[in-house]
Design a protein around this motif. Structure first.
Motif, PDB file in Angstrom:
ATOM      1  N   ALA A   5       0.931  -1.291  -0.135  1.00  0.00           N
ATOM      2  CA  ALA A   5      -0.012  -0.008   0.112  1.00  0.00           C
ATOM      3  C   ALA A   5       0.821   1.143  -0.036  1.00  0.00           C
ATOM      4  CB  ALA A   5      -0.909  -0.002   1.174  1.00  0.00           C
ATOM      5  N   VAL A   6       0.445   2.199  -0.600  1.00  0.00           N
ATOM      6  CA  VAL A   6       1.128   3.661  -0.839  1.00  0.00           C
ATOM      7  C   VAL A   6       0.534   4.572   0.531  1.00  0.00           C
ATOM      8  CG1 VAL A   6       1.626   5.696  -2.016  1.00  0.00           C
ATOM      9  CG2 VAL A   6       1.616   3.372  -2.970  1.00  0.00           C
ATOM     10  N   THR A   7       1.453   5.006   1.322  1.00  0.00           N
ATOM     11  CA  THR A   7       1.125   5.774   2.227  1.00  0.00           C
ATOM     12  C   THR A   7       1.810   7.096   2.302  1.00  0.00           C
ATOM     13  OG1 THR A   7       2.711   5.107   3.979  1.00  0.00           O
ATOM     14  CG2 THR A   7       0.484   3.905   3.664  1.00  0.00           C
ATOM     15  N   VAL A   8       1.433   8.105   3.035  1.00  0.00           N
ATOM     16  CA  VAL A   8       1.941   9.225   3.247  1.00  0.00           C
ATOM     17  C   VAL A   8       2.212   9.558   4.711  1.00  0.00           C
ATOM     18  CG1 VAL A   8       2.026  11.907   3.445  1.00  0.00           C
ATOM     19  CG2 VAL A   8       1.478  10.635   1.238  1.00  0.00           C
ATOM     20  N   VAL A   9       3.328   9.723   5.430  1.00  0.00           N
ATOM     21  CA  VAL A   9       3.582   9.551   6.897  1.00  0.00           C
ATOM     22  C   VAL A   9       3.930  10.717   7.183  1.00  0.00           C
ATOM     23  CG1 VAL A   9       5.055   8.539   8.665  1.00  0.00           C
ATOM     24  CG2 VAL A   9       4.314   7.130   6.639  1.00  0.00           C
ATOM     25  N   THR A  10       3.369  11.201   8.408  1.00  0.00           N
ATOM     26  CA  THR A  10       3.455  12.754   8.642  1.00  0.00           C
ATOM     27  C   THR A  10       4.042  12.594  10.076  1.00  0.00           C
ATOM     28  OG1 THR A  10       1.255  13.065   9.226  1.00  0.00           O
ATOM     29  CG2 THR A  10       1.838  13.555   7.089  1.00  0.00           C
ATOM     30  N   THR A  11       4.614  13.934  10.545  1.00  0.00           N
ATOM     31  CA  THR A  11       4.661  14.197  11.944  1.00  0.00           C
ATOM     32  C   THR A  11       4.901  15.815  11.934  1.00  0.00           C
ATOM     33  OG1 THR A  11       6.214  13.857  13.846  1.00  0.00           O
ATOM     34  CG2 THR A  11       7.154  14.358  11.623  1.00  0.00           C
ATOM     35  N   GLY A  20       8.820   9.521  20.973  1.00  0.00           N
ATOM     36  CA  GLY A  20       7.684  10.200  21.647  1.00  0.00           C
ATOM     37  C   GLY A  20       7.085  11.373  20.497  1.00  0.00           C
ATOM     38  N   SER A  21       7.458  11.365  19.539  1.00  0.00           N
ATOM     39  CA  SER A  21       6.828  12.231  18.599  1.00  0.00           C
ATOM     40  C   SER A  21       5.585  11.695  18.129  1.00  0.00           C
ATOM     41  CB  SER A  21       8.029  12.939  17.511  1.00  0.00           C
ATOM     42  OG  SER A  21       8.172  11.800  16.906  1.00  0.00           O
ATOM     43  N   PRO A  22       4.767  12.700  17.457  1.00  0.00           N
ATOM     44  CA  PRO A  22       3.625  12.052  16.774  1.00  0.00           C
ATOM     45  C   PRO A  22       3.863  11.535  15.527  1.00  0.00           C
ATOM     46  CG  PRO A  22       3.603  14.382  16.732  1.00  0.00           C
ATOM     47  CD  PRO A  22       4.576  14.084  17.301  1.00  0.00           C
ATOM     48  N   MET A  23       3.185  10.582  14.915  1.00  0.00           N
ATOM     49  CA  MET A  23       3.356  10.038  13.483  1.00  0.00           C
ATOM     50  C   MET A  23       1.634   9.753  13.016  1.00  0.00           C
ATOM     51  SD  MET A  23       5.765   7.054  12.087  1.00  0.00           S
ATOM     52  CE  MET A  23       4.803   5.767  12.955  1.00  0.00           C
ATOM     53  N   CYS A  24       1.444  10.178  11.737  1.00  0.00           N
ATOM     54  CA  CYS A  24       0.379   9.751  11.149  1.00  0.00           C
ATOM     55  C   CYS A  24       0.578   9.222  10.103  1.00  0.00           C
ATOM     56  CB  CYS A  24      -0.491  10.823  11.282  1.00  0.00           C
ATOM     57  SG  CYS A  24      -2.355  10.334  10.694  1.00  0.00           S
ATOM     58  N   VAL A  25       0.178   7.596   9.951  1.00  0.00           N
ATOM     59  CA  VAL A  25       0.150   6.962   8.574  1.00  0.00           C
ATOM     60  C   VAL A  25      -1.279   7.148   7.780  1.00  0.00           C
ATOM     61  CG1 VAL A  25       0.709   4.816   7.589  1.00  0.00           C
ATOM     62  CG2 VAL A  25       1.840   5.333   9.521  1.00  0.00           C
ATOM     63  N   ASN A  26      -1.185   7.833   6.652  1.00  0.00           N
ATOM     64  CA  ASN A  26      -2.285   8.135   5.926  1.00  0.00           C
ATOM     65  C   ASN A  26      -2.107   7.126   4.432  1.00  0.00           C
ATOM     66  OD1 ASN A  26      -3.369  10.749   7.186  1.00  0.00           O
ATOM     67  ND2 ASN A  26      -1.267  11.083   6.915  1.00  0.00           N
ATOM     68  N   VAL A  27      -3.224   6.329   4.710  1.00  0.00           N
ATOM     69  CA  VAL A  27      -3.380   5.233   3.405  1.00  0.00           C
ATOM     70  C   VAL A  27      -3.981   5.919   2.239  1.00  0.00           C
ATOM     71  CG1 VAL A  27      -4.051   2.807   2.946  1.00  0.00           C
ATOM     72  CG2 VAL A  27      -3.339   3.437   5.070  1.00  0.00           C
ATOM     73  N   LEU A  28      -3.354   5.614   0.872  1.00  0.00           N
ATOM     74  CA  LEU A  28      -3.805   6.605   0.040  1.00  0.00           C
ATOM     75  C   LEU A  28      -4.877   5.672  -0.741  1.00  0.00           C
ATOM     76  CD1 LEU A  28      -0.719   8.740  -1.310  1.00  0.00           C
ATOM     77  CD2 LEU A  28      -2.492   9.078   0.378  1.00  0.00           C
ATOM     78  N   ALA A  29      -5.682   6.419  -1.558  1.00  0.00           N
ATOM     79  CA  ALA A  29      -6.501   5.832  -2.556  1.00  0.00           C
ATOM     80  C   ALA A  29      -6.032   5.710  -4.004  1.00  0.00           C
ATOM     81  CB  ALA A  29      -7.901   6.601  -2.361  1.00  0.00           C
ATOM     82  N   SER A  30      -6.677   5.062  -4.653  1.00  0.00           N
ATOM     83  CA  SER A  30      -6.047   4.807  -6.116  1.00  0.00           C
ATOM     84  C   SER A  30      -6.133   6.285  -6.871  1.00  0.00           C
ATOM     85  CB  SER A  30      -6.948   4.022  -6.835  1.00  0.00           C
ATOM     86  OG  SER A  30      -6.608   3.919  -8.176  1.00  0.00           O
ATOM     87  N   ILE A  51      -3.805   6.445  10.349  1.00  0.00           N
ATOM     88  CA  ILE A  51      -3.606   5.788  11.542  1.00  0.00           C
ATOM     89  C   ILE A  51      -2.544   6.779  12.356  1.00  0.00           C
ATOM     90  CG2 ILE A  51      -2.839   3.684  12.508  1.00  0.00           C
ATOM     91  CD1 ILE A  51      -3.293   2.557   9.786  1.00  0.00           C
ATOM     92  N   ASP A  52      -3.166   6.948  13.533  1.00  0.00           N
ATOM     93  CA  ASP A  52      -2.406   8.201  14.474  1.00  0.00           C
ATOM     94  C   ASP A  52      -1.652   7.366  15.442  1.00  0.00           C
ATOM     95  OD1 ASP A  52      -1.746  10.905  14.855  1.00  0.00           O
ATOM     96  OD2 ASP A  52      -3.582  10.971  16.421  1.00  0.00           O
ATOM     97  N   CYS A  53      -0.293   7.750  15.386  1.00  0.00           N
ATOM     98  CA  CYS A  53       0.455   7.081  16.335  1.00  0.00           C
ATOM     99  C   CYS A  53       1.432   7.904  17.364  1.00  0.00           C
ATOM    100  CB  CYS A  53       1.547   6.330  15.800  1.00  0.00           C
ATOM    101  SG  CYS A  53       0.733   4.793  14.696  1.00  0.00           S
ATOM    102  N   ILE A  54       1.862   7.499  18.337  1.00  0.00           N
ATOM    103  CA  ILE A  54       2.983   8.072  19.288  1.00  0.00           C
ATOM    104  C   ILE A  54       4.305   7.240  19.001  1.00  0.00           C
ATOM    105  CG2 ILE A  54       4.054   8.531  21.336  1.00  0.00           C
ATOM    106  CD1 ILE A  54       1.984  10.525  20.718  1.00  0.00           C
ATOM    107  N   LEU A  55       5.316   7.711  18.396  1.00  0.00           N
ATOM    108  CA  LEU A  55       6.598   6.994  18.030  1.00  0.00           C
ATOM    109  C   LEU A  55       7.215   6.340  19.332  1.00  0.00           C
ATOM    110  CD1 LEU A  55       8.546   8.709  15.417  1.00  0.00           C
ATOM    111  CD2 LEU A  55       8.101   6.443  15.384  1.00  0.00           C
ATOM    112  N   ASP A  56       7.107   5.204  19.352  1.00  0.00           N
ATOM    113  CA  ASP A  56       7.435   4.241  20.594  1.00  0.00           C
ATOM    114  C   ASP A  56       9.050   4.242  20.642  1.00  0.00           C
ATOM    115  OD1 ASP A  56       7.056   2.734  22.977  1.00  0.00           O
ATOM    116  OD2 ASP A  56       7.524   0.978  21.630  1.00  0.00           O
ATOM    117  N   ARG A  57       9.515   3.584  19.452  1.00  0.00           N
ATOM    118  CA  ARG A  57      11.116   3.431  19.254  1.00  0.00           C
ATOM    119  C   ARG A  57      11.349   3.481  17.923  1.00  0.00           C
ATOM    120  NH1 ARG A  57      10.205  -2.585  21.214  1.00  0.00           N
ATOM    121  NH2 ARG A  57       9.307  -1.194  22.825  1.00  0.00           N
TER     122      ARG A  57
END
Length: 153
Positions: free
Chosen positions: A7-13, A54-64, A105-111
């Motif tokens: 899958a193609v994603t755009v990952v942000t912080t 500890g920083s935020p990270m959001c994985v955005n799954v892209l549509a066609s 998918i909104d995350c906190i960077l654990d490691r």
């Protein structure tokens, strides 16, 4: 690895005021308890310094239909120019979340684990937003492919 479709994603912080993002296809689920995923980011990427434990990270799954957005985040544009496309909000962590994404998918960077040429980012999921069902955008054999929308109802 070009023969491993993904899958193609755009990952942000960062934040909406100071966003950072990149295109990634090396993303996968690690465990469901606690819900965790991983993202591989090339160490030499200019986005790398913005990602830290500890920083935020959001994985955005892209549509066609979002291939242009993928190219935008994979190319030479500065971050502010990358985020000029799409509509961006936040979920729980404050990382930019794409409103038009198939899912965010909104995350906190654990490691972060350094392996060879890449940093492996492990994110603990804090929130998920499901977008409208859409056909999928995948990357396989060094090219984009568009999978038809599957009605899961």
């Amino acid at each position: 690895m070009a023969r491993l479709g993904a899958a193609v994603t755009v990952v942000t912080t960062g934040t909406l005021e100071n966003p950072v993002g990149f295109t990634a296809s090396a993303v996968c689920s690690v465990t469901d308890d606690p819900p965790t995923l991983l993202v591989c980011l090339k160490r030499s990427s200019r986005a790398r310094e913005a990602f830290h434990e500890g920083s935020p990270m959001c994985v955005n799954v892209l549509a066609s239909a979002q291939q242009d957005l993928s190219n935008r985040f994979a190319g030479p544009l500065e971050n502010i120019e990358r985020f000029a496309a799409g509509h961006w909000t936040t979920l729980e962590t404050g990382a930019p979340a794409l409103e038009e994404a198939v899912s965010s998918i909104d995350c906190i960077l654990d490691r972060i684990v350094e392996v060879g040429t890449h940093s492996v980012l492990f994110g603990k999921v804090q929130a998920i937003r499901l977008g409208n069902p859409a056909a999928a955008l995948v990357y396989f054999n060094r090219a984009y492919h568009h999978l038809p929308h599957a009605d899961l109802t």
